[in-house]
Write a protein that holds these residues in place. Structure first.
Motif, PDB file in Angstrom:
ATOM      1  N   THR A  15      -0.346  -0.391   7.694  1.00 56.34           N
ATOM      2  CA  THR A  15      -0.869   0.175   8.943  1.00 56.34           C
ATOM      3  C   THR A  15      -1.743   1.408   8.757  1.00 56.34           C
ATOM      4  N   GLN A  16      -1.550   2.143   7.667  1.00 55.81           N
ATOM      5  CA  GLN A  16      -2.209   3.446   7.570  1.00 55.81           C
ATOM      6  C   GLN A  16      -3.647   3.308   7.082  1.00 55.81           C
ATOM      7  N   ASN A  17      -4.551   4.117   7.625  1.00 54.76           N
ATOM      8  CA  ASN A  17      -5.975   3.964   7.310  1.00 54.76           C
ATOM      9  C   ASN A  17      -6.252   4.053   5.805  1.00 54.76           C
ATOM     10  N   SER A  76       7.078   2.461   2.064  1.00 52.81           N
ATOM     11  CA  SER A  76       6.122   3.530   1.750  1.00 52.81           C
ATOM     12  C   SER A  76       6.219   3.979   0.291  1.00 52.81           C
ATOM     13  N   ARG A 108      -0.791  13.152   3.107  1.00 49.75           N
ATOM     14  CA  ARG A 108       0.023  12.097   3.703  1.00 49.75           C
ATOM     15  C   ARG A 108       1.166  12.665   4.553  1.00 49.75           C
ATOM     16  N   ASP A 129      -4.115   3.552   3.237  1.00 48.87           N
ATOM     17  CA  ASP A 129      -3.566   2.368   2.553  1.00 48.87           C
ATOM     18  C   ASP A 129      -4.434   1.138   2.829  1.00 48.87           C
ATOM     19  N   TYR A 184      -2.813   8.188  15.824  1.00 48.12           N
ATOM     20  CA  TYR A 184      -2.514   7.751  14.464  1.00 48.12           C
ATOM     21  C   TYR A 184      -3.789   7.269  13.780  1.00 48.12           C
ATOM     22  N   ASN A 185      -3.972   7.686  12.536  1.00 45.61           N
ATOM     23  CA  ASN A 185      -5.099   7.238  11.702  1.00 45.61           C
ATOM     24  C   ASN A 185      -6.448   7.799  12.144  1.00 45.61           C
ATOM     25  N   VAL A 230       4.719   7.331   7.447  1.00 46.65           N
ATOM     26  CA  VAL A 230       3.567   7.797   8.242  1.00 46.65           C
ATOM     27  C   VAL A 230       3.478   7.146   9.621  1.00 46.65           C
ATOM     28  N   LEU A 231       4.050   5.986   9.783  1.00 48.90           N
ATOM     29  CA  LEU A 231       3.900   5.245  11.052  1.00 48.90           C
ATOM     30  C   LEU A 231       4.662   5.942  12.180  1.00 48.90           C
ATOM     31  N   PRO A 284       6.651  10.345  12.615  1.00 45.29           N
ATOM     32  CA  PRO A 284       6.858   9.168  11.767  1.00 45.29           C
ATOM     33  C   PRO A 284       8.317   8.674  11.814  1.00 45.29           C
ATOM     34  N   GLU A 286       4.960   1.142   6.345  1.00 45.14           N
ATOM     35  CA  GLU A 286       4.995   2.519   5.819  1.00 45.14           C
ATOM     36  C   GLU A 286       5.704   3.428   6.813  1.00 45.14           C
TER      37      GLU A 286
END
Lengths: 395, 395
Positions: free
Chosen positions: B26-28, B128, B193, B30, A195-196, B106-107, A108, B103
């Protein structure tokens, strides 16, 4: 020198060849692959000298498991001076000439920025492909774990089959298979690198619900139990005459297997039965080329040709906008490893690669049929690692 | 306006307040929180105008589930011009004045770099914490899901208890509980997370093996089945007179619960029994302060004082170098949410927060004892969401 130390040496040789000063490994799975111990911290592989595992937690565990020198991670504020003291000359070049690699595909941004502050003046390179390519070729101990996982999946499937009946919910059959897997040593989670991406244990999906598309980068979707977990098994009930897709894996000693069988209570309607047979033919034709030297993308292109000839292109590996563009994928500690059997992946197959190959056909409103086996590439061809009975499984 | 649209509005107001041009989510998890549909893509929340869900896969699924306008993600090469056309004036300011949040916790760097190329000239902010703080206060539908998860955990535990016997392996009891959870709707995975963090379904760990430290940021460890999965249940056998720590959760409609009970076959030795009783006292003393306005870190400091008075500081929340520095944590879609009950977390408790509180004591070579319940902060105090019977559970 054990297998973990050998891996460190191989990575070190690549670091030297690229003119990097070192590789700072951050991801839990990569840390396990290179040390034998999955802790919170960093493994530093210098261009010259011995690797160092800097561990925040658990030091005790790292010291008892890791095939590397272990030290407390301590404060990032003093990381640079400690590394400089341990590896004289390695990090004190003029700004811009110290090149360090790390896994930019998974790290990250926040954590990367902390490393940039801790090691000022370093130019960072993306070393993730290098690690993924090294991990692509499995050692005998890795193959042994995957083989064991294949045997566990087969035993769990066979243990569950006698309980399958009309009116059973997808998630009930999935729960039963998972329980059988866990009793045989499945570690309870399966890993993906992207990712994800998330994996449950695979999926059991019946009829139309298997054909419901999802975000998941795979040929079958599944409704899942809720939009917050929108893939894999849901609440649909198994019905006579519908394909029941049982695409399951497990993880033994860290290593994953992937296998799909199509089951049916009674018999399949002719169009789906024919598609299932085409899937078997695609798999047999792929096996015929499954040997060192074959270029990974060629297997996908070959499958596309066969599928087009069979008039099934619109249904191959999903339907419409939701088709995925691959035939198979490497597996190991993660389920989305190299090589991918897809356009643009020009890896020549080589001994030690382990690849899951999964021709499937999707019929919206009706179901998904197909088969998936996992193969080891050998010196002379392949060995099929999955051992479950082939063919359509009629209940 | 449904709950997802309300969340978008609240985030948009924060975007405006900070002078950002927009937030690219971007996060699944979120993405699910803000749209109700977990797909591959980005949700763009502009400072002005309607949010846009750019979806790669599955468009079909997004269109049927998402509370937002959905468009195909398409090529990142044309992303800027498409956003500029849809939001006139928003992205065409002089370089450096367009500020976009995402974010960064996590990205991954690789994906971030692609966004930097796609949207040149934008200054990126870390949004984030803003999302985590918004998610900290649960809406009634979220509390309902957590309440349902609490009921499932209790039912699964009670269904498993009659099968517990001496000589049963940790992983067998864990498998049994997981099966009971899955039959009651647990979605088969639990989310964290933090980078590299993994969760099985929690842990069942007996005697000494519960006290084996791990990388996992929690007070009990567990051997796990293998160094590649080095936490949670292993192959140790349940023995008479040893504490059996049953720290389990499940996820219902995306929402997680967390609960720990200490079980024993026969009876506990006096020192561990006393430590268990201190854990109960710490929980009762914490409950007495569990109301709006209490500062989250104060609950941790208060617990430290009590534990010191009891002479158990060395054993609290782990042992030696492997002690963790918190008493509890927020939970919701992920298990590591805000607020954390730890030094440096100065959140005043507020109605809608859901917090798992888990005083535990670790005795190397002997075991871990403690209790964990999950609480909703209300207008006047708290409501305990976990419903399992309290006290040491004697088999």
């Amino acid at each position: 020198m054990n297998v973990f130390e050998q891996r460190q040496r191989r990575l070190q040789a690549e670091v030297v060849q690229r003119g990097w000063s070192g590789f700072l490994i951050t991801q839990n799975i990569d840390l396990y692959y290179y040390t034998g111990s999955m802790q919170t911290g960093y493994l530093f592989i210098p261009a010259a000298g011995e690797p160092l595992y800097l561990v925040r937690r658990s030091l005790v565990r790292a010291e008892s498991e890791a095939s590397a020198s272990v030290e407390p991670l301590g404060s990032l504020k003093t990381l640079k001076e400690r590394l400089a003291a341990r590896y004289p000359g390695l990090l004190d070049a003029a700004a811009g000439t110290v090149r360090l690699a790390t896994e930019l595909d998974v790290l990250p941004v926040q954590q990367f920025q902390r490393l940039q502050v801790a090691l000022p003046g370093a130019a960072w390179e993306d070393g993730s492909l290098l690690i993924r390519e090294q991990r692509m070729i499995k050692s005998p101990d890795e193959v042994a774990a995957i083989r064991q996982a294949a045997s566990v999946v087969d035993a769990a499937l066979e243990a569950a089959i006698p309980s399958i009946r009309e009116g059973m919910a997808e998630f009930e059959l999935m729960a039963l298979i998972e329980h059988q897997l866990r009793l045989r040593g499945h570690q309870g989670l399966m890993r993906m690198r992207a990712y994800n991406s998330e994996l449950i244990t695979g999926m059991v999906a019946a009829g139309a619900s298997a054909a419901v598309p999802t975000y998941f980068d795979g040929p079958a979707g599944g409704t899942g139990l809720h939009p917050s977990s929108p893939q894999s098994s849901g609440r649909a009930l198994l019905q006579r005459g519908e394909p029941i897709l049982v695409d399951i894996g497990c993880s033994i000693d860290g290593y994953v297997i992937d296998q799909t069988r199509t089951l049916v209570i009674g018999g399949l309607e002719p169009e789906l039965l024919r598609a299932y047979e085409v899937a078997e033919q695609v798999l047999r034709a792929t096996e015929a080329r499954l040997a060192p030297g074959t270029i990974s993308e060629h297997l996908y292109l070959l499958a596309l040709d066969q599928v087009q000839e069979a008039g099934l292109s619109a249904h191959f590996m999903g339907y419409g906008d939701d088709q995925v563009k691959f035939l198979g994928h490497g597996i190991g500690l993660e389920i989305d490893e190299l090589p991918v059997l897809a356009k643009g992946f020009k890896y020549p197959l080589a001994p030690g690669m382990v690849i899951a190959i999964e021709p499937k056909f999707t019929f919206p409103g009706r179901g998904v049929v197909g088969i998936e086996d996992t193969y080891l590439i050998t010196e002379i061809g392949f060995e099929k690692l999955t051992i479950s009975r082939g063919g359509l499984i009629v209940i």
